[in-house]
Design an enzyme around this catalytic site. Structure first.
Site, PDB file in Angstrom:
ATOM      1  N   ARG A  46     -14.932  25.370  19.148  1.00 35.63           N
ATOM      2  CA  ARG A  46     -13.851  26.269  19.591  1.00 35.63           C
ATOM      3  C   ARG A  46     -12.521  25.695  19.110  1.00 35.63           C
ATOM      4  NH1 ARG A  46     -13.591  26.625  25.904  1.00 35.63           N
ATOM      5  NH2 ARG A  46     -15.672  27.466  25.524  1.00 35.63           N
ATOM      6  N   ASP A  96     -22.451  26.508  24.300  1.00 30.31           N
ATOM      7  CA  ASP A  96     -22.802  27.328  25.465  1.00 30.31           C
ATOM      8  C   ASP A  96     -24.032  28.120  25.043  1.00 30.31           C
ATOM      9  OD1 ASP A  96     -20.567  26.390  26.821  1.00 30.31           O
ATOM     10  OD2 ASP A  96     -19.332  28.123  26.308  1.00 30.31           O
ATOM     11  N   GLU A 134     -21.581  24.482  35.116  1.00 34.06           N
ATOM     12  CA  GLU A 134     -21.961  25.661  34.318  1.00 34.06           C
ATOM     13  C   GLU A 134     -23.335  25.413  33.714  1.00 34.06           C
ATOM     14  OE1 GLU A 134     -18.697  25.791  31.523  1.00 34.06           O
ATOM     15  OE2 GLU A 134     -17.386  26.828  32.939  1.00 34.06           O
ATOM     16  N   HIS A 170     -15.364  21.633  23.628  1.00 34.40           N
ATOM     17  CA  HIS A 170     -15.759  22.502  22.504  1.00 34.40           C
ATOM     18  C   HIS A 170     -14.911  22.224  21.256  1.00 34.40           C
ATOM     19  CE1 HIS A 170     -18.670  25.387  24.310  1.00 34.40           C
ATOM     20  NE2 HIS A 170     -18.027  25.123  25.444  1.00 34.40           N
ATOM     21  N   HIS A 208     -23.568  25.060  29.561  1.00 31.79           N
ATOM     22  CA  HIS A 208     -22.652  24.211  28.783  1.00 31.79           C
ATOM     23  C   HIS A 208     -23.251  22.813  28.535  1.00 31.79           C
ATOM     24  CE1 HIS A 208     -18.389  22.804  27.876  1.00 31.79           C
ATOM     25  NE2 HIS A 208     -18.927  21.662  28.265  1.00 31.79           N
TER      26      HIS A 208
HETATM   27  C1  LIG Z   1     -15.093  28.900  29.182  1.00 29.79           C
HETATM   28  C2  LIG Z   1     -16.451  28.273  29.273  1.00 29.79           C
HETATM   29  N1  LIG Z   1     -17.336  28.925  28.374  1.00 29.79           N
HETATM   30  C3  LIG Z   1     -16.375  26.799  28.970  1.00 29.79           C
HETATM   31  O1  LIG Z   1     -16.742  26.379  27.915  1.00 29.79           O
HETATM   32  N2  LIG Z   1     -15.854  26.029  29.930  1.00 29.79           N
HETATM   33  C4  LIG Z   1     -15.627  24.636  29.706  1.00 29.79           C
HETATM   34  C5  LIG Z   1     -15.278  23.916  30.973  1.00 29.79           C
HETATM   35  C6  LIG Z   1     -14.528  24.429  28.677  1.00 29.79           C
HETATM   36  O2  LIG Z   1     -13.582  25.215  28.636  1.00 29.79           O
HETATM   37  O3  LIG Z   1     -14.615  23.432  27.958  1.00 29.79           O
HETATM   38 ZN   LIG Z   2     -18.827  25.592  27.280  1.00 32.41          ZN
END
Ligand SMILES: C[C@@H](N)C(=O)N[C@H](C)C(=O)O
Ligand SMILES: [Zn+2]
Length: 295
Positions: free
Chosen positions: A133, A185, A244, A178, A247
């Site tokens: 990400r 995820d 979560e 990420h 994750h």
């Molecule tokens: C937003 C969710 N998919 C996620 O990845 N949450 C974790 C905590 C993050 O933002 O790193």
């Molecule tokens: Zn995640």
């Protein structure tokens, strides 16, 4: 001929001049040691002043050379890259997701391939919602969180939670793992039914029920599915978080302190220039032959 011997005493330098009677006469040197030190210090300061300054602390990296496409490294993994679509908690395509593809570090992708192979033997496919990400996507999440008026996706993703609590409760992070490129995820796709396995809550459902241990409301089947996914991931080197169920981060991640910011797209892997360049330049970079990722 009179030879000279040099000596030092109390910060003052002398020349020792031998006399005929065998003793020495001290002759003050013109420049004292202290003066010499001051000159040296001034020279050093001048050198520092003209020396190139150290660059400011590095920001997120645009270097995608350690990354691969999950579609090439682990082609059996189903990709549903939610942040490249409008069906996510923000409600629009998230900044930096230029193509609906998953990018990971070479190491994380290899580990994910192992997980995928293991799961196929058990009648499942791995489905991936998010992988690498970019930092600009996280910045988008932060901006969105500050806008209390935008709750267009509340019904689907955080029905029981005040939006102001999403970061505070850790469902989304402003310094996300990420961005280091070795976090995913994921969920399970059940090949016998042709559907996603029932995990008791959907991906990115910001609620207590998404904690791995969930709530007493979770069925045995849902708990077993979460356990199956977690065991498959941890066996191949990923670690889970409690908050979560979807994750996971590679334990031996190759960039444990980095944050990357090149866009999510195949072009990002074709060279640094492509990653940060405007669209026209990127088209130019498209002519560069594609690098085949190492397996
Ligand atoms: C937003 C969710 N998919 C996620 O990845 N949450 C974790 C905590 C993050 O933002 O790193
Ligand atoms: Zn995640």
């Amino acid at each position: 001929m009179r030879s000279r011997v040099t000596g030092v005493g109390s910060g003052q330098e002398y020349n020792k001049i031998p006399r005929r009677d065998g003793a020495f006469t001290k002759e003050k040197k013109a420049i004292t040691v202290n003066v010499k030190r001051r000159v040296a210090a001034a020279l050093f300061a001048a050198l520092l002043a003209f020396a190139p300054q150290r660059p400011a602390a590095a920001g997120p990296s645009l270097d995608a050379s350690g990354f691969v496409l999950v579609g090439e490294a682990a082609p059996d993994v189903i990709q549903e890259i939610r942040y490249a679509t409008t069906f996510n908690f923000v409600g629009c395509r998230v900044d930096g997701y230029e193509q609906p593809c998953a990018l990971l570090t070479r190491e994380a992708a290899a580990a994910l391939k192992n997980v995928s192979d293991d799961l196929i033997r058990q009648g499942y496919r791995l489905k991936i919602y998010d992988a690498y990400r970019p930092q600009r996507a996280v910045d988008h999440f932060v901006r969105w969180a500050r806008d209390a008026g935008d709750c267009s996706m509340k019904k689907w993703f955080y029905p029981a939670l005040d939006k102001s609590q999403i970061f505070k409760k850790g469902y989304v992070s402003a310094r996300s793992a990420h961005c280091r490129g070795s976090t995913v995820d994921v969920t399970l796709f059940e090949m016998s039914s042709g559907r996603d396995a029932d995990m008791g809550s959907p991906f990115d459902f910001f609620d207590e029920i998404s904690r791995f241990d969930g709530t007493p409301a979770l069925t045995k089947r849902q708990r077993a599915n979460r356990r199956l996914l977690r065991d498959a991931m941890t066996k191949r080197g990923f670690r889970a978080i409690s908050g979560e169920w979807w994750h996971f981060t590679l334990k031996d991640e190759p960039y444990p302190t980095a944050a990357f910011d090149f866009p999510v797209s195949a072009e990002s892997l074709r060279g640094r220039a492509a990653a940060g360049a405007p669209a026209e330049e990127r088209d130019e970079n498209m002519k560069v032959p594609e690098e085949i990722p190492e397996k």
